[in-house]
Design a protein around this motif. Structure first.
Motif, PDB file in Angstrom:
ATOM      1  N   LEU A   1       0.830  -1.205   0.000  1.00 25.39           N
ATOM      2  CA  LEU A   1       0.000   0.000   0.000  1.00 25.39           C
ATOM      3  C   LEU A   1       0.866   1.257   0.000  1.00 25.39           C
ATOM      4  O   LEU A   1       0.625   2.201  -0.779  1.00 25.39           O
ATOM      5  N   MET A   2       1.886   1.303   0.855  1.00 22.94           N
ATOM      6  CA  MET A   2       2.755   2.478   0.915  1.00 22.94           C
ATOM      7  C   MET A   2       3.538   2.643  -0.380  1.00 22.94           C
ATOM      8  O   MET A   2       3.735   3.765  -0.868  1.00 22.94           O
ATOM      9  N   THR A   3       3.972   1.526  -0.977  1.00 27.84           N
ATOM     10  CA  THR A   3       4.703   1.606  -2.241  1.00 27.84           C
ATOM     11  C   THR A   3       3.809   2.165  -3.342  1.00 27.84           C
ATOM     12  O   THR A   3       4.233   3.029  -4.127  1.00 27.84           O
ATOM     13  N   MET A   4       2.563   1.689  -3.420  1.00 28.26           N
ATOM     14  CA  MET A   4       1.633   2.186  -4.436  1.00 28.26           C
ATOM     15  C   MET A   4       1.359   3.676  -4.245  1.00 28.26           C
ATOM     16  O   MET A   4       1.292   4.444  -5.219  1.00 28.26           O
ATOM     17  N   ARG A   5       1.222   4.102  -2.988  1.00 28.52           N
ATOM     18  CA  ARG A   5       0.967   5.522  -2.728  1.00 28.52           C
ATOM     19  C   ARG A   5       2.146   6.385  -3.157  1.00 28.52           C
ATOM     20  O   ARG A   5       1.964   7.456  -3.757  1.00 28.52           O
ATOM     21  N   GLN A   6       3.354   5.952  -2.858  1.00 28.26           N
ATOM     22  CA  GLN A   6       4.522   6.736  -3.245  1.00 28.26           C
ATOM     23  C   GLN A   6       4.682   6.760  -4.767  1.00 28.26           C
ATOM     24  O   GLN A   6       5.077   7.775  -5.345  1.00 28.26           O
ATOM     25  N   MET A   7       4.365   5.644  -5.415  1.00 30.53           N
ATOM     26  CA  MET A   7       4.379   5.640  -6.880  1.00 30.53           C
ATOM     27  C   MET A   7       3.349   6.627  -7.421  1.00 30.53           C
ATOM     28  O   MET A   7       3.598   7.321  -8.409  1.00 30.53           O
ATOM     29  N   GLY A   8       2.183   6.678  -6.771  1.00 28.36           N
ATOM     30  CA  GLY A   8       1.173   7.644  -7.182  1.00 28.36           C
ATOM     31  C   GLY A   8       1.662   9.069  -7.061  1.00 28.36           C
ATOM     32  O   GLY A   8       1.424   9.907  -7.944  1.00 28.36           O
ATOM     33  N   ALA A   9       2.372   9.378  -5.979  1.00 27.50           N
ATOM     34  CA  ALA A   9       2.909  10.726  -5.794  1.00 27.50           C
ATOM     35  C   ALA A   9       3.920  11.062  -6.882  1.00 27.50           C
ATOM     36  O   ALA A   9       3.906  12.168  -7.453  1.00 27.50           O
ATOM     37  N   ALA A  10       4.806  10.118  -7.189  1.00 29.95           N
ATOM     38  CA  ALA A  10       5.820  10.364  -8.220  1.00 29.95           C
ATOM     39  C   ALA A  10       5.174  10.581  -9.589  1.00 29.95           C
ATOM     40  O   ALA A  10       5.531  11.512 -10.324  1.00 29.95           O
ATOM     41  N   ILE A  11       4.213   9.730  -9.931  1.00 35.11           N
ATOM     42  CA  ILE A  11       3.556   9.857 -11.232  1.00 35.11           C
ATOM     43  C   ILE A  11       2.709  11.127 -11.278  1.00 35.11           C
ATOM     44  O   ILE A  11       2.597  11.786 -12.316  1.00 35.11           O
ATOM     45  N   GLY A  12       2.107  11.513 -10.130  1.00 36.33           N
ATOM     46  CA  GLY A  12       1.322  12.733 -10.092  1.00 36.33           C
ATOM     47  C   GLY A  12       2.152  13.956 -10.414  1.00 36.33           C
ATOM     48  O   GLY A  12       1.750  14.813 -11.216  1.00 36.33           O
ATOM     49  N   VAL A  13       3.331  14.064  -9.792  1.00 37.72           N
ATOM     50  CA  VAL A  13       4.212  15.197 -10.079  1.00 37.72           C
ATOM     51  C   VAL A  13       4.650  15.166 -11.536  1.00 37.72           C
ATOM     52  O   VAL A  13       4.652  16.195 -12.224  1.00 37.72           O
ATOM     53  N   ALA A  14       5.027  13.984 -12.026  1.00 37.62           N
ATOM     54  CA  ALA A  14       5.514  13.878 -13.404  1.00 37.62           C
ATOM     55  C   ALA A  14       4.411  14.167 -14.418  1.00 37.62           C
ATOM     56  O   ALA A  14       4.585  14.981 -15.337  1.00 37.62           O
ATOM     57  N   LEU A  15       3.252  13.518 -14.258  1.00 38.71           N
ATOM     58  CA  LEU A  15       2.181  13.633 -15.246  1.00 38.71           C
ATOM     59  C   LEU A  15       1.535  15.014 -15.220  1.00 38.71           C
ATOM     60  O   LEU A  15       1.418  15.686 -16.253  1.00 38.71           O
ATOM     61  N   LEU A  16       1.123  15.463 -14.041  1.00 40.49           N
ATOM     62  CA  LEU A  16       0.441  16.752 -13.955  1.00 40.49           C
ATOM     63  C   LEU A  16       1.412  17.900 -14.216  1.00 40.49           C
ATOM     64  O   LEU A  16       1.041  18.913 -14.821  1.00 40.49           O
ATOM     65  N   GLY A  17       2.664  17.744 -13.771  1.00 42.17           N
ATOM     66  CA  GLY A  17       3.658  18.760 -14.088  1.00 42.17           C
ATOM     67  C   GLY A  17       3.926  18.852 -15.581  1.00 42.17           C
ATOM     68  O   GLY A  17       4.121  19.944 -16.131  1.00 42.17           O
ATOM     69  N   SER A  18       3.917  17.715 -16.271  1.00 43.08           N
ATOM     70  CA  SER A  18       4.132  17.719 -17.716  1.00 43.08           C
ATOM     71  C   SER A  18       2.942  18.328 -18.459  1.00 43.08           C
ATOM     72  O   SER A  18       3.121  19.053 -19.446  1.00 43.08           O
ATOM     73  N   LEU A  19       1.730  18.042 -18.003  1.00 41.27           N
ATOM     74  CA  LEU A  19       0.557  18.696 -18.590  1.00 41.27           C
ATOM     75  C   LEU A  19       0.641  20.211 -18.437  1.00 41.27           C
ATOM     76  O   LEU A  19       0.366  20.966 -19.379  1.00 41.27           O
ATOM     77  N   LEU A  20       1.028  20.642 -17.252  1.00 40.75           N
ATOM     78  CA  LEU A  20       1.177  22.077 -16.997  1.00 40.75           C
ATOM     79  C   LEU A  20       2.241  22.672 -17.916  1.00 40.75           C
ATOM     80  O   LEU A  20       2.034  23.729 -18.522  1.00 40.75           O
ATOM     81  N   SER A  21       3.383  21.991 -18.021  1.00 38.97           N
ATOM     82  CA  SER A  21       4.485  22.502 -18.830  1.00 38.97           C
ATOM     83  C   SER A  21       4.087  22.628 -20.298  1.00 38.97           C
ATOM     84  O   SER A  21       4.343  23.651 -20.947  1.00 38.97           O
ATOM     85  N   GLY A  22       3.436  21.581 -20.828  1.00 40.60           N
ATOM     86  CA  GLY A  22       3.034  21.620 -22.230  1.00 40.60           C
ATOM     87  C   GLY A  22       2.003  22.703 -22.513  1.00 40.60           C
ATOM     88  O   GLY A  22       2.107  23.425 -23.513  1.00 40.60           O
ATOM     89  N   ALA A  23       1.009  22.841 -21.640  1.00 42.79           N
ATOM     90  CA  ALA A  23      -0.027  23.856 -21.836  1.00 42.79           C
ATOM     91  C   ALA A  23       0.549  25.263 -21.701  1.00 42.79           C
ATOM     92  O   ALA A  23       0.209  26.166 -22.479  1.00 42.79           O
ATOM     93  N   TYR A  24       1.431  25.443 -20.728  1.00 47.82           N
ATOM     94  CA  TYR A  24       2.046  26.763 -20.510  1.00 47.82           C
ATOM     95  C   TYR A  24       2.864  27.183 -21.728  1.00 47.82           C
ATOM     96  O   TYR A  24       2.730  28.302 -22.247  1.00 47.82           O
ATOM     97  N   GLU A  25       3.701  26.276 -22.208  1.00 46.90           N
ATOM     98  CA  GLU A  25       4.594  26.621 -23.320  1.00 46.90           C
ATOM     99  C   GLU A  25       3.804  26.908 -24.593  1.00 46.90           C
ATOM    100  O   GLU A  25       4.155  27.807 -25.363  1.00 46.90           O
ATOM    101  N   SER A  26       2.724  26.171 -24.821  1.00 48.44           N
ATOM    102  CA  SER A  26       1.956  26.367 -26.056  1.00 48.44           C
ATOM    103  C   SER A  26       1.155  27.661 -26.048  1.00 48.44           C
ATOM    104  O   SER A  26       0.799  28.176 -27.111  1.00 48.44           O
ATOM    105  N   ARG A  27       0.870  28.200 -24.865  1.00 51.29           N
ATOM    106  CA  ARG A  27       0.036  29.403 -24.767  1.00 51.29           C
ATOM    107  C   ARG A  27       0.838  30.676 -24.494  1.00 51.29           C
ATOM    108  O   ARG A  27       0.289  31.772 -24.497  1.00 51.29           O
ATOM    109  N   LEU A  28       2.143  30.535 -24.233  1.00 47.93           N
ATOM    110  CA  LEU A  28       2.972  31.692 -23.917  1.00 47.93           C
ATOM    111  C   LEU A  28       3.313  32.463 -25.187  1.00 47.93           C
ATOM    112  O   LEU A  28       3.743  31.886 -26.192  1.00 47.93           O
TER     113      LEU A  28
END
Length: 515
Positions: free
Chosen positions: A397-424
């Motif tokens: 359970l703890m391993t899955m949660r930490q994997m979720g945190a890592a993927i959350g930063v990577a995935l949502l951060g990448s969505l933010l980065s792509g949207a920001y760069e395309s609209r700047l």
């Protein structure tokens, strides 16, 4: 035969362990308020900022299970001290860092130290306490981690307002040093020679598989999702994780007890807890940048303004248990996920003219959703396990949660980065300045100030806000989907009902609870 008297030093030892876990708690969140300042001083782009956060979480998630097994076999006190030493060394390296790569390396070391400390701090408690005292001691350790998370942004903000950014690592040194001395002097040595052996191949597969996945997600916005390197990372990650799953299923005593995922109670509670952790990880990466770069608050002000989310979380955490005891976990967990989806949709409506009051409102609702979903999901997941599999189940359970945190930063951060760069809008800027502005909203603000181009800064704030809105919509859709799945598939076992271990069956679950 008389029972030996309890060790009179046990409460001092517990205090030292609690201090160590408090550090781990606020290390999960203290860095977030420092990211904008670090980006400006180290010239870090969004991808590097994601790795500064994720290096810790990826290593933490991937090495926690083998680290716990090493302690079981070779001595928990010895490995706990080793973890503190590694954590201290990583923190010291962080204070001296002057490049993003150096900070990432330091965070990697800290993640390895944290992986050694977390499971072993709990595993030494039974050797010091018995009965009611043991329950109280475990509560102290758990509360220390929980208290550290809301303290992280505030402590980090105060340090950044008064000292240089490396001070967020420096604060770890005296506490880790105290933990080393206390463990050496106060903790008895314990081990379990019958625990599963650490499988080096499985450990390498888990680190490499998760690392390849996170690397691909972070690199995709800049290189493109169809880039050969990105696709290769995803393919390598899928192959490595499949090999890991196959190897663990064939092992007589697996490190990662994947059979537990065949039981609906454990599976869907784990899915809910992991999804909430993914959303929280992503939000805590995005929000400090919004509060600092768009609303203009300093680091301490940012930390304080994240408190409504933590306050909502703590209120919901206190109320979730009684509600789950009365109605079962299914309506509480699914209701929490629906609340989280509503909060994310509310936040996605944020506009440039909105002040902090609107943000505080949806942050509070976010905290409520997280608390009502997370607490009963974790409690219900662990309550379904038989005593002889509680260790492997909690580790999974703890391993899955930490994997979720890592993927959350990577995935949502990448969505933010792509949207920001395309609209700047960088029309009219020199190529070097345009590249710096595209790297991050912090870079764009610096370019605007240096060139006196307020239009660039305004465009950056607008682009970032649109990217944040996209991130929040994705969070809302994921939370809504999870809420529906939980409502349909999660067994509604109230405390005291038969656990999934009775027969270990997969029978359908009736809507009134029980199997």
């Amino acid at each position: 035969m008389t029972t030996p008297a309890p060790d009179p030093r046990r409460w001092w030892a517990l205090g030292a362990l609690g201090a160590c876990m408090l550090v781990l708690g606020f290390d999960l969140t203290i860095l977030n308020v420092a990211l904008p300042e670090m980006a400006a001083q180290l010239d870090a782009d969004t991808g590097e900022m994601q790795w500064i956060v994720d290096a810790y979480v990826v290593v933490f998630a991937a090495t926690m299970l083998p680290a716990g097994l090493l302690g079981d076999r070779f001595g928990r006190r010895r490995m706990l001290i080793a973890g503190l030493v590694v954590f201290l060394a990583g923190s010291l390296a962080g204070t001296l860092a002057d490049t993003p790569a150096w900070v990432i390396a330091a965070r990697t070391g800290m993640g390895l130290g944290a992986a050694l400390m977390t499971p072993l701090a709990l595993s030494v408690v039974p050797s010091l306490f018995e009965g009611a005292e043991r329950t109280k001691a475990i509560g102290v350790i758990t509360a220390a981690v929980a208290a550290g998370m809301p303290l992280g942004p505030v402590i980090g903000g105060w340090l950044l307002d008064n000292y240089w950014w490396g001070s967020i690592f420096l604060i770890n040194l005296p506490l880790a040093g105290l933990g080393i001395v206390a463990c050496a002097l106060l903790l008895p040595e314990t081990r379990d020679p019958n625990s599963p052996r650490v499988d080096p191949v499985s450990a390498v597969l888990s680190v490499a598989g998760l690392g390849a996945l996170v690397f691909g997600i972070i690199e995709a916005p800049e290189r493109g999702w169809a880039d050969p390197l990105v696709l290769g990372c995803f393919a390598a990650s899928a192959a490595l994780i499949a090999l890991l799953a196959r190897r663990e299923r064939q092992a007589a005593h697996p490190m990662l007890d994947l059979e537990l995922l065949a039981h609906r109670g454990f599976l869907w509670n784990t899915v809910a807890a992991t999804l909430v952790t993914l959303v929280m990880g992503g939000l805590l990466f995005v929000l400090p940048q919004y509060l600092q770069a768009v609303l203009g608050y300093d680091a301490l002000g940012t930390g304080v303004r994240l408190m409504p989310m933590m306050a909502g979380l703590l209120v919901a955490a206190r109320g979730a248990g009684p509600l789950a005891a009365r109605f079962g976990p299914r309506p509480v967990v699914s209701g929490g996920l629906l609340t989280l989806a509503f909060a994310a949709l509310l936040g996605a409506r944020t506009e440039l003219g909105d002040g902090y009051a609107f943000t505080a409102g949806w942050l509070t609702v976010t905290g409520l959703g997280v608390g009502f979903a997370m607490v009963p999901a974790m409690d219900s997941a662990l309550s379904t396990l038989p005593p002889d599999r509680s260790g492997s189940g909690s580790g999974l359970l703890m391993t899955m949660r930490q994997m979720g945190a890592a993927i959350g930063v990577a995935l949502l951060g990448s969505l933010l980065s792509g949207a920001y760069e395309s609209r700047l809008d960088t029309d009219g800027l020199p190529s070097a300045a345009a590249a710096a502005a595209r790297d991050s909203v912090v870079g764009a603000q610096a370019v605007g100030e240096r060139l006196g181009a307020e239009a660039v800064a305004e465009s950056a704030r607008s682009a970032f806000l649109q990217g944040m809105g996209l991130v929040l919509v994705v969070c809302a859709l994921a939370s809504l989907a999870a809420a529906v799945l939980v409502a349909l598939l999660l067994p509604n076992r109230r405390p005291g009902s038969k656990s999934v271990t009775d027969g270990m069956d997969m029978a359908p679950v009736d809507r009134d609870g029980g199997q």
